[in-house]
Design a protein around this motif. Structure first.
Motif, mmCIF file in Angstrom:
data_model
loop_
_atom_site.group_PDB
_atom_site.id
_atom_site.type_symbol
_atom_site.label_atom_id
_atom_site.label_comp_id
_atom_site.label_asym_id
_atom_site.label_seq_id
_atom_site.Cartn_x
_atom_site.Cartn_y
_atom_site.Cartn_z
ATOM 1 N N LEU A 432 47.599 15.702 12.945
ATOM 2 C CA LEU A 432 46.856 16.949 12.792
ATOM 3 C C LEU A 432 47.763 18.087 13.242
ATOM 4 C CD1 LEU A 432 44.044 18.364 12.246
ATOM 5 C CD2 LEU A 432 43.693 18.219 14.720
ATOM 6 N N LYS A 433 48.030 19.013 12.330
ATOM 7 C CA LYS A 433 48.866 20.159 12.687
ATOM 8 C C LYS A 433 48.131 21.024 13.692
ATOM 9 C CE LYS A 433 51.310 20.193 8.272
ATOM 10 N NZ LYS A 433 50.633 18.974 7.750
ATOM 11 N N HIS A 434 48.863 21.595 14.628
ATOM 12 C CA HIS A 434 48.248 22.286 15.755
ATOM 13 C C HIS A 434 48.793 23.705 15.835
ATOM 14 C CE1 HIS A 434 47.216 23.248 19.944
ATOM 15 N NE2 HIS A 434 46.307 22.318 19.848
ATOM 16 N N PRO A 435 48.354 24.610 14.934
ATOM 17 C CA PRO A 435 48.845 25.991 15.005
ATOM 18 C C PRO A 435 48.243 26.724 16.192
ATOM 19 C CG PRO A 435 47.163 25.794 13.308
ATOM 20 C CD PRO A 435 47.392 24.401 13.838
ATOM 21 N N ASN A 436 49.092 27.348 16.994
ATOM 22 C CA ASN A 436 48.619 28.110 18.141
ATOM 23 C C ASN A 436 48.203 29.525 17.756
ATOM 24 O OD1 ASN A 436 49.103 25.953 19.862
ATOM 25 N ND2 ASN A 436 51.200 26.595 20.268
ATOM 26 N N CYS A 437 48.710 30.008 16.632
ATOM 27 C CA CYS A 437 48.373 31.347 16.158
ATOM 28 C C CYS A 437 47.874 31.216 14.725
ATOM 29 C CB CYS A 437 49.603 32.251 16.238
ATOM 30 S SG CYS A 437 49.265 33.978 15.848
ATOM 31 N N VAL A 438 46.630 31.653 14.496
ATOM 32 C CA VAL A 438 45.990 31.439 13.202
ATOM 33 C C VAL A 438 45.666 32.756 12.507
ATOM 34 C CG1 VAL A 438 43.950 30.505 12.060
ATOM 35 C CG2 VAL A 438 45.061 29.209 13.874
ATOM 36 N N VAL A 439 45.093 33.690 13.246
ATOM 37 C CA VAL A 439 44.625 34.942 12.651
ATOM 38 C C VAL A 439 45.821 35.807 12.258
ATOM 39 C CG1 VAL A 439 43.252 37.009 12.999
ATOM 40 C CG2 VAL A 439 42.550 34.842 14.030
ATOM 41 N N ILE A 818 34.521 16.848 18.465
ATOM 42 C CA ILE A 818 34.970 17.322 17.152
ATOM 43 C C ILE A 818 34.841 16.174 16.163
ATOM 44 C CG2 ILE A 818 36.898 18.323 15.873
ATOM 45 C CD1 ILE A 818 37.923 19.414 18.542
ATOM 46 N N ASN A 819 33.902 16.310 15.250
ATOM 47 C CA ASN A 819 33.626 15.213 14.313
ATOM 48 C C ASN A 819 34.153 15.498 12.918
ATOM 49 O OD1 ASN A 819 31.794 17.172 13.552
ATOM 50 N ND2 ASN A 819 30.183 15.704 13.048
ATOM 51 N N THR A 820 34.962 16.541 12.757
ATOM 52 C CA THR A 820 35.482 16.894 11.435
ATOM 53 C C THR A 820 36.913 16.415 11.228
ATOM 54 O OG1 THR A 820 36.083 19.061 12.366
ATOM 55 C CG2 THR A 820 33.992 18.902 11.179
ATOM 56 N N ILE A 821 37.443 15.636 12.164
ATOM 57 C CA ILE A 821 38.837 15.196 12.085
ATOM 58 C C ILE A 821 39.030 14.176 10.976
ATOM 59 C CG2 ILE A 821 40.693 14.013 13.327
ATOM 60 C CD1 ILE A 821 40.164 16.878 14.192
ATOM 61 N N ASP A 822 38.144 13.197 10.894
ATOM 62 C CA ASP A 822 38.229 12.207 9.820
ATOM 63 C C ASP A 822 36.843 11.659 9.538
ATOM 64 O OD1 ASP A 822 37.688 9.966 11.587
ATOM 65 O OD2 ASP A 822 39.779 10.036 12.215
ATOM 66 N N THR A 823 36.741 10.897 8.480
ATOM 67 C CA THR A 823 35.431 10.413 8.025
ATOM 68 C C THR A 823 34.825 9.409 8.990
ATOM 69 O OG1 THR A 823 36.610 8.779 6.675
ATOM 70 C CG2 THR A 823 35.951 10.821 5.601
ATOM 71 N N ASP A 824 35.658 8.583 9.636
ATOM 72 C CA ASP A 824 35.140 7.569 10.547
ATOM 73 C C ASP A 824 34.449 8.222 11.744
ATOM 74 O OD1 ASP A 824 35.097 4.692 11.593
ATOM 75 O OD2 ASP A 824 36.146 5.735 13.200
ATOM 76 N N ILE A 825 35.103 9.196 12.366
ATOM 77 C CA ILE A 825 34.515 9.861 13.529
ATOM 78 C C ILE A 825 33.283 10.650 13.107
ATOM 79 C CG2 ILE A 825 34.936 11.680 15.221
ATOM 80 C CD1 ILE A 825 37.730 10.642 15.565
ATOM 81 N N PHE A 826 33.307 11.227 11.912
ATOM 82 C CA PHE A 826 32.141 11.956 11.422
ATOM 83 C C PHE A 826 30.906 11.050 11.382
ATOM 84 C CE2 PHE A 826 29.424 13.135 7.821
ATOM 85 C CZ PHE A 826 29.062 14.430 8.189
#
Length: 842
Positions: A432-439, A818-826
């Motif tokens: 999972l890419k982890h951008p620290n600055c998004v906006v 956080i349940n949006t990471i992958d389908t299994d956790i969802f």
């Protein structure tokens, strides 16, 4: 030589580096001219910086900068390739560096060099030509490419133009896969459309269905060189094989011509029709073997000795919208009927609550045939505009059991600072890419946008509140539903329930987005009539018809564009690139096939060698070989494998080292109680029939852990110094009552008698969270709360299900799962919602 005037002064800044270990050669310095101001023709005056303290000199031109050749310094006692042990060793290391070999490739090259050095194998290659010749000999292993030239007339100027097309025979390629012993046992498929094809076949006949993908890609950095490739795989194979690399995965089966725009004709209807005609005439060559065998079938003797009657068909056409318009011969986004699948008006694209009449190949072909008999251009256009079609014969109509529209797959200042801060707080998650600055940042990689969408709800839920930003909060709710709709669509395995829940999510999203459209109606800049919004109405119909979305996702094929660009840059002469790139692609397929055969041979040889050794040792099937217990002796299922062994530590050392951590309070006593209760539950007798009682000088072995759950692998870290920072992952834990979440504190093995037991000290997050917030209900947030640190508990690592990703809620002791990471956790968190009695608000 130009004439140098006496008054032309040249100033040189001379920088000299001296090695004190080497005696400088004796130099014949040019002698300065003593007399001043007497100069000779072509003399050169050298002036030095005033701070250097060196006086100016006038040198005779013939002697200026004339020095004897510098002698090579003697070696310093080491060979020139030092610290490498030999020159070949340095050459190998230099080669791996120049070509950028990764670790596995470097290991393979080193292994080959050792093998040759020991004389086990003999290499006869002397140069690249020998290697090239051998690949040419091996080309017959896989169906080769055919090159043809097609001629297409252009109505605009009455001239015809020739284009090259490269393609593989699809039937021969399918036969290659049917003959492959690795692939043949895995031929199956269960989507509804292939079932429908089976119903139309003669008794005993079998469908052999292709998935085709077509897309243009830029080969050069500036886009001057392009490739238009067609990929194919067999839908009868398992999806993990289809989406994999090498044998059974996506094959390049065609290289289509790209018609460059001409300024004189570009944009004119006749030119657009010409480009579409070139595409379909080229594509018809790729489909030529399918067209005939879809009508009469083809008998083939399979590896099991059974002769089967195969009918070839196309199950899925996977493409972006631009290619879909070409495939369906529709007139694009600005036409009255822009959707290539159904007849939705351009003005109704926003309304996803309605269903529209689906296009069919039969209707489209009938309309085009009717237009052909019209006498005037205006009459033909008037008829074709009823469905936004073009007057061109579609290449796909020649393949039986093919309804084009069923094949197409749609894919498809304080607050600002706070958003970036929230993203920065997210724990790291593998892949999972982890951008620290998004906006305010523009990302060119679409996968970054996908990863941001997985975190956006949890990074902004406390910013876009219903009180402070009602419109932003409504948009956040729409975003949540869209993400859930995307997750349902991405499920690897579907049931009737998940299809129903997915459709319900689409309906809920449609209702909520219509509220948002109504509330933003004054914003005239936003037009909600775009095709991707409409396409969600087709998602779950496509899944029922074609199977899980991964069967026709474009991502596996798009990933193949990268190697093509590398081949273009590094292995072609930039001329006639199609033939060169397709040749390299063919070589790689042959190499993969040969490599797999070698692997099978080695495995077979090892089995035979093991059988011989067993016979020599007198072993038989009833022999039981015992040995010392290993780290997994207590866990034969290998659900958990623990890695990174640390030195053995005493209980006394552990308790003293973690005095400041309340989680280690009464560590040894709590472990005694846990094992004394846990072992009898598992029907494991206590040593001597007495309760466990460890002494302070008893030792345990500390580990970081890796958990393997079926086909997925979670890397769980329990490390105080993971790349310079503490990393203690959270996990799902299966208890006797329910599934809970906790954070790893300490993972170790403990010896009891002759057995080793892998155990984890975990900080449980199952404290009551109180009344559920309205925001949590509307955004489907699952909230957990940590117990006091002193209430850590021991668990067998066998009870760990998989990793969990949590982020701490601001100004709260709570954590959001956080349940949006992958389908299994969802799906796991959805079950935890139901277990907690939460009505799932969609």
């Amino acid at each position: 030589m130009q004439n140098h005037q006496h008054n032309a002064e040249f100033e040189y800044n001379l920088d000299m580096d001296f090695d004190p270990t080497i005696d400088p050669p004796v130099l014949n310095e040019p002698k300065p001219v003593d007399a001043f101001p007497t100069f000779k023709r072509d003399d050169i005056k050298v002036e030095y910086h005033p701070n250097s303290g060196i006086e100016a000199k006038v040198c005779v031109f013939d002697a200026f900068e004339h020095h004897p050749a510098t002698s090579v310094p003697p070696p310093d006692g080491h060979p020139p390739w030092h610290p490498f042990k030999s020159q070949p060793e340095f050459d190998i290391a230099e080669l791996t560096l120049e070509v950028g070999l990764n670790n596995e490739q470097s290991d393979q090259l080193t292994k080959l060099c050792h093998c040759c050095a020991l004389g086990k194998e003999k290499v006869t290659f002397k140069n690249h030509k020998d290697i090239h010749s051998m690949w040419e000999v091996a080309l017959h292993c896989i169906t080769k490419f055919t090159k043809e030239v097609i001629t297409v007339p252009f109505d605009g100027d009455g001239k015809s133009q020739d284009y090259e097309i490269h393609y593989r025979d699809l039937w021969e390629l399918a036969a290659d896969m049917l003959r492959n012993p690795r692939l043949f046992p895995h031929f199956l498929f269960t989507a509804r459309d292939i079932w429908d094809v089976q119903l139309q076949l003669p008794p005993g006949a079998k469908p052999l269905a292709f998935i085709l993908y077509a897309d243009k890609t830029k080969l050069s950095s500036f886009g001057t060189a392009k490739g238009y490739l067609v990929y194919a795989c067999l839908a009868n194979l398992l999806t993990k094989i289809q989406n994999g690399r090498g044998t059974g995965g996506g094959y390049v089966v065609g290289w289509l011509p790209i018609v460059n725009d001409e300024k004189l004709h570009s944009g004119k209807p006749s030119w657009v029709n010409f480009k579409n005609t070139v595409w379909h005439k080229s594509f018809s060559r790729i489909l030529s073997s399918l067209a005939s065998k879809s009508k009469t079938g083809q008998w083939f003797t399979c590896l099991d000795g059974i002769e089967r009657w195969f009918f070839l068909c196309i199950l899925i056409l996977s493409a972006d919208f631009e290619e879909q318009c070409v495939m369906a011969l529709t007139r694009g986004l600005m036409s009255l009927w822009p959707c290539p699948i159904c007849l939705v008006s351009r003005d109704d694209l926003w309304d996803t609550s309605r269903s529209y009449h689906r296009r069919t190949s039969k209707e489209s072909q009938a309309l085009v045939n009717a237009a052909c008999v019209k006498e005037t251009f205006e009459e033909r256009e008037e008829l074709l505009k009823e469905q936004a079609l073009r007057l061109i014969e579609n290449a796909l109509w020649a393949v039986k059991f093919t309804c084009l529209q069923k094949l197409l797959a749609i894919l498809g200042r304080d607050k600002v600072s706070q958003v970036d801060e929230n993203f920065e707080k997210f724990p790291y998650w593998r892949n999972l890419k982890h951008p620290n600055c998004v906006v305010g940042i523009t990302f060119t990689d679409s996968s970054v946008h996908e990863d941001i969408s997985k975190m956006i709800i949890y990074a902004t839920h406390n910013i876009f509140t219903e009180h402070d930003s009602p419109l932003g909060y409504l948009l956040l709710r729409c975003t949540r539903l869209y993400i859930e709709m995307d997750i349902y669509a991405a499920l690897e395995v579907h049931t009737a329930n998940t299809i129903t829940e997915g459709r319900y999510t689409v309906q809920a999203f449609t209702a909520l987005i219509q509220q948002y459209i109504t509330q933003t109606a004054d914003d005239n800049e936003k037009n909600w009539n775009f095709l991707k919004l409409h396409m969600i109405t087709h998602i779950f119909n496509d899944i029922e018809a074609k199977g899980a979305l991964r069967n026709y996702n474009t991502k596996p094929n798009e990933q193949m564009h990268g190697p093509l660009k590398d081949w273009y840059l590094n292995q072609t002469n930039f001329k006639n690139v199609a033939e060169q790139i397709l040749c390299i692609d063919h070589w790689l397929l042959v190499a993969d096939d040969i490599s797999r055969r070698i692997s099978d041979f080695d495995e077979h040889s090892q089995v035979k060698l093991d059988d011989i050794n067993d016979e020599l040792l007198g072993h038989n099937d009833d022999t039981v070989i015992t040995g010392s217990p290993d780290a997994n002796s207590f866990d034969p299922s290998l659900h958990v494998r623990i890695r990174s062994r640390q030195p053995a530590q005493t209980f006394d050392f552990i308790e003293n080292a973690h005095q400041a951590d309340a989680g280690f309070t009464n560590f040894r006593i709590k472990l005694n109680d846990f094992l004394s209760n846990f072992l009898p539950i598992c029907n494991i007798p206590l040593p001597g029939g007495k309760r466990i009682h460890f002494q302070s000088d008893n030792t345990i072995i500390n580990y970081e852990s890796l958990v393997d759950w079926q086909q997925y692998t979670d890397y769980l870290w329990c490390n105080p110094q993971f790349f310079g920072a503490p990393c203690f992952d959270c996990v799902f834990i299966q208890t006797q009552q329910s599934i809970i979440i906790g954070r790893l504190v300490f993972v170790f093995e403990c010896a009891v008698g002759n057995d080793l037991f892998p155990i984890a000290l975990i900080h449980p997050f199952d404290a009551p969270t109180g009344l559920r917030l309205l925001k949590d209900k509307q955004l489907n947030i699952f909230r957990v709360r940590a117990k006091p640190r002193v209430r850590t508990e021991f668990f067998s690592v066998r009870l760990i299900i998989c990793r969990a990703l949590l982020v701490q809620d601001d100004n709260s002791l709570d954590y959001l799962v956080i349940n949006t990471i992958d389908t299994d956790i969802f799906l796991r968190v959805r079950d935890m919602h139901l277990q907690a009695g939460h009505p799932v608000h969609i």
